[in-house]
Motif scaffolding. Sequence first.
Motif, PDB file in Angstrom:
ATOM      1  N   THR A  38      56.489  75.623 -54.689  1.00 24.47           N
ATOM      2  CA  THR A  38      57.848  75.185 -55.012  1.00 24.47           C
ATOM      3  C   THR A  38      58.105  75.093 -56.512  1.00 24.47           C
ATOM      4  OG1 THR A  38      57.184  72.859 -54.887  1.00 24.47           O
ATOM      5  CG2 THR A  38      58.064  73.878 -52.881  1.00 24.47           C
ATOM      6  N   ASN A  39      57.061  74.855 -57.296  1.00 22.87           N
ATOM      7  CA  ASN A  39      57.183  74.708 -58.753  1.00 22.87           C
ATOM      8  C   ASN A  39      58.197  73.627 -59.125  1.00 22.87           C
ATOM      9  OD1 ASN A  39      56.400  75.420 -61.412  1.00 22.87           O
ATOM     10  ND2 ASN A  39      58.210  76.714 -61.654  1.00 22.87           N
ATOM     11  N   ALA A  40      58.149  72.521 -58.389  1.00 23.53           N
ATOM     12  CA  ALA A  40      59.079  71.418 -58.658  1.00 23.53           C
ATOM     13  C   ALA A  40      58.616  70.548 -59.822  1.00 23.53           C
ATOM     14  CB  ALA A  40      59.243  70.559 -57.403  1.00 23.53           C
ATOM     15  N   PHE A  41      57.313  70.375 -59.985  1.00 23.64           N
ATOM     16  CA  PHE A  41      56.768  69.454 -60.992  1.00 23.64           C
ATOM     17  C   PHE A  41      56.379  70.196 -62.268  1.00 23.64           C
ATOM     18  CE2 PHE A  41      56.443  66.738 -57.356  1.00 23.64           C
ATOM     19  CZ  PHE A  41      56.447  65.441 -57.836  1.00 23.64           C
ATOM     20  N   THR A  42      56.617  69.541 -63.389  1.00 25.72           N
ATOM     21  CA  THR A  42      56.087  70.023 -64.669  1.00 25.72           C
ATOM     22  C   THR A  42      54.978  69.116 -65.186  1.00 25.72           C
ATOM     23  OG1 THR A  42      57.858  68.837 -65.834  1.00 25.72           O
ATOM     24  CG2 THR A  42      58.202  71.181 -65.394  1.00 25.72           C
ATOM     25  N   ASP A  43      54.940  67.869 -64.749  1.00 24.53           N
ATOM     26  CA  ASP A  43      53.931  66.913 -65.208  1.00 24.53           C
ATOM     27  C   ASP A  43      53.550  66.008 -64.045  1.00 24.53           C
ATOM     28  OD1 ASP A  43      54.153  67.121 -68.406  1.00 24.53           O
ATOM     29  OD2 ASP A  43      56.172  67.155 -67.563  1.00 24.53           O
ATOM     30  N   LEU A  44      52.245  65.812 -63.847  1.00 27.69           N
ATOM     31  CA  LEU A  44      51.755  64.854 -62.853  1.00 27.69           C
ATOM     32  C   LEU A  44      51.141  63.665 -63.581  1.00 27.69           C
ATOM     33  CD1 LEU A  44      50.098  66.830 -59.921  1.00 27.69           C
ATOM     34  CD2 LEU A  44      52.105  65.366 -59.832  1.00 27.69           C
ATOM     35  N   LEU A  45      51.315  62.486 -62.998  1.00 25.78           N
ATOM     36  CA  LEU A  45      50.840  61.245 -63.612  1.00 25.78           C
ATOM     37  C   LEU A  45      49.874  60.552 -62.653  1.00 25.78           C
ATOM     38  CD1 LEU A  45      54.353  60.102 -64.833  1.00 25.78           C
ATOM     39  CD2 LEU A  45      52.538  61.040 -66.267  1.00 25.78           C
ATOM     40  N   ALA A  46      48.836  61.279 -62.250  1.00 23.14           N
ATOM     41  CA  ALA A  46      47.952  60.781 -61.202  1.00 23.14           C
ATOM     42  C   ALA A  46      47.277  59.472 -61.603  1.00 23.14           C
ATOM     43  CB  ALA A  46      46.903  61.841 -60.862  1.00 23.14           C
ATOM     44  N   ALA A  70      58.346  48.763 -52.567  1.00 25.45           N
ATOM     45  CA  ALA A  70      56.915  48.597 -52.863  1.00 25.45           C
ATOM     46  C   ALA A  70      56.095  49.779 -52.354  1.00 25.45           C
ATOM     47  CB  ALA A  70      56.404  47.301 -52.252  1.00 25.45           C
ATOM     48  N   GLY A  71      55.434  50.456 -53.290  1.00 25.87           N
ATOM     49  CA  GLY A  71      54.531  51.540 -52.953  1.00 25.87           C
ATOM     50  C   GLY A  71      55.187  52.882 -52.725  1.00 25.87           C
ATOM     51  N   VAL A  72      56.489  52.977 -52.894  1.00 30.78           N
ATOM     52  CA  VAL A  72      57.198  54.238 -52.629  1.00 30.78           C
ATOM     53  C   VAL A  72      57.051  55.169 -53.836  1.00 30.78           C
ATOM     54  CG1 VAL A  72      59.456  55.289 -52.248  1.00 30.78           C
ATOM     55  CG2 VAL A  72      58.848  53.161 -51.071  1.00 30.78           C
ATOM     56  N   PRO A  73      56.490  56.362 -53.649  1.00 28.77           N
ATOM     57  CA  PRO A  73      56.371  57.298 -54.770  1.00 28.77           C
ATOM     58  C   PRO A  73      57.730  57.893 -55.139  1.00 28.77           C
ATOM     59  CG  PRO A  73      54.863  57.848 -52.968  1.00 28.77           C
ATOM     60  CD  PRO A  73      55.865  56.889 -52.429  1.00 28.77           C
ATOM     61  N   PHE A  74      57.940  58.135 -56.411  1.00 29.91           N
ATOM     62  CA  PHE A  74      59.149  58.831 -56.852  1.00 29.91           C
ATOM     63  C   PHE A  74      58.813  59.674 -58.067  1.00 29.91           C
ATOM     64  CE2 PHE A  74      59.219  55.231 -59.709  1.00 29.91           C
ATOM     65  CZ  PHE A  74      59.941  55.619 -60.842  1.00 29.91           C
ATOM     66  N   ALA A  75      59.717  60.597 -58.385  1.00 28.14           N
ATOM     67  CA  ALA A  75      59.548  61.451 -59.556  1.00 28.14           C
ATOM     68  C   ALA A  75      60.910  61.629 -60.216  1.00 28.14           C
ATOM     69  CB  ALA A  75      58.954  62.806 -59.158  1.00 28.14           C
TER      70      ALA A  75
END
Length: 461
Positions: A38-46, A70-75
């Motif tokens: 999908t190439n949606a992300f340019t940066d990951l913050l693992a 609480a605990g919901v991932p978002f970008a």
Amino acid sequence: MNTGSAAALAAGIAAGTITARAATAATLDRIAAIDGRTNAFTDLLASRALATAGALDARHAAGEATGPLAGVPFAVKNLFDVAGLPTRAGSRINRERPPAARDAALIRRLEGAGAILVGALNMGEYAYDFTGENAHDGPSRNPHDLGHMSGGSSGGSAAAVAAGLVPIALGSDTNGSIRVPAALCGIFGLKPTYGRLSRAGTFPFVDSLDHLGPFARGVTDLALAYDALQGPDPEDPVLADRAPEPVLPSLEAGIAGLRIAVAGGHFARNGDPEVFAAVARVAEALGATARVELPEAHRARAAAFTITAAEGAALHLARLQRRPGDFDPATRDRLIAGATIPAAWVQAAQRFRRWYRERVLALFDSVDVILAPSTPCRAPALGQASFVLDGVTLPVRPNLGVFTQPISFIGLPVAAVPVWLDGGLPLGVQVIAAPWREDVALRVARQLERDGVARAPVAAL
């Protein structure tokens, strides 16, 4: 495992059936498995995300309140400041900027509600785009058909949600950059009233038109995010002096008593037949038979183009002079053209804007909601330069916003709802309300979701 519903995930974490760290790890694993397509992300913050999740789990174990998300991932679209990252705004030039010292205001708001930032998302260069095709990072691809556009300029945000990589993403909308990708990717989006949500800590495009807002695959998730995002902020000078007005408590109130009309004129032409069929399906489900016409909407679009080009060019003039070769040529050429617009034309566009706003607002004396298409067609193929509308060949890049520009031009709130008519790609409908009535737009969107008319399935990747 896809990320599922934000509301369900937060409930599971609150109940102890899953930990925030486990949910975050699963999200990062899915991104690693899917995002190459999908190439949606340019940066990951693992590392940051896992550390935040671990801290949230510790607070939960100690009996502390952890928030409604609480605990919901978002970008977030990569024009949001993220501490430790340069704020790209989809450009080559900006990635040479020093890393941001702190997160944008809306990131802090979501994290204050317990959500966990996992990364930054692809976008059109400097937000001047409707396609999702970035010349520097590659296109964000439509998860429902990887050979098609995700829409722009918040294409990575919409693609990440549609692919089930995150349940919530943030984007921006100047002329349609939330509503266009929401339509093409088949998800829900919210463009709030201009001045409703803080823009502090984001890279601007057109100050007098820029809005920020969320994407989600369900209206409840959209409302949860929107409620967490509201609040005063002295760092955004255009933010209205209004107390937060949560919409979640009224979301299930239904639509009884609401006066709903379909936009005619400009909004009933300039598109493929299935676009208007989607609006008709929504109108039928809502029992909407009235029609209204937004006066001179085609001129509103022209005025929006004028203001966008002139303000955008003024912002980027020094970059255009120093580094023209580092722009996407399509972006550069439109900005250069904007720099040549006579001041008298811009003044005329602003005068028309005031006239148009007064007359559109008068429509809300007799209606509460106006329905209109989001885009003139389904998602074009990647690289497609033109399409034919009403027998006329038009360039894709500027004309995907034919129905969104006359609305954001005067800052009205819009819930973007996805409609699936057949086995093809999704379509979108704008649910437009009066200023500050996001609650009304979202109530209508929720009714359509309950009735099965609007839905946002995870793409089968």
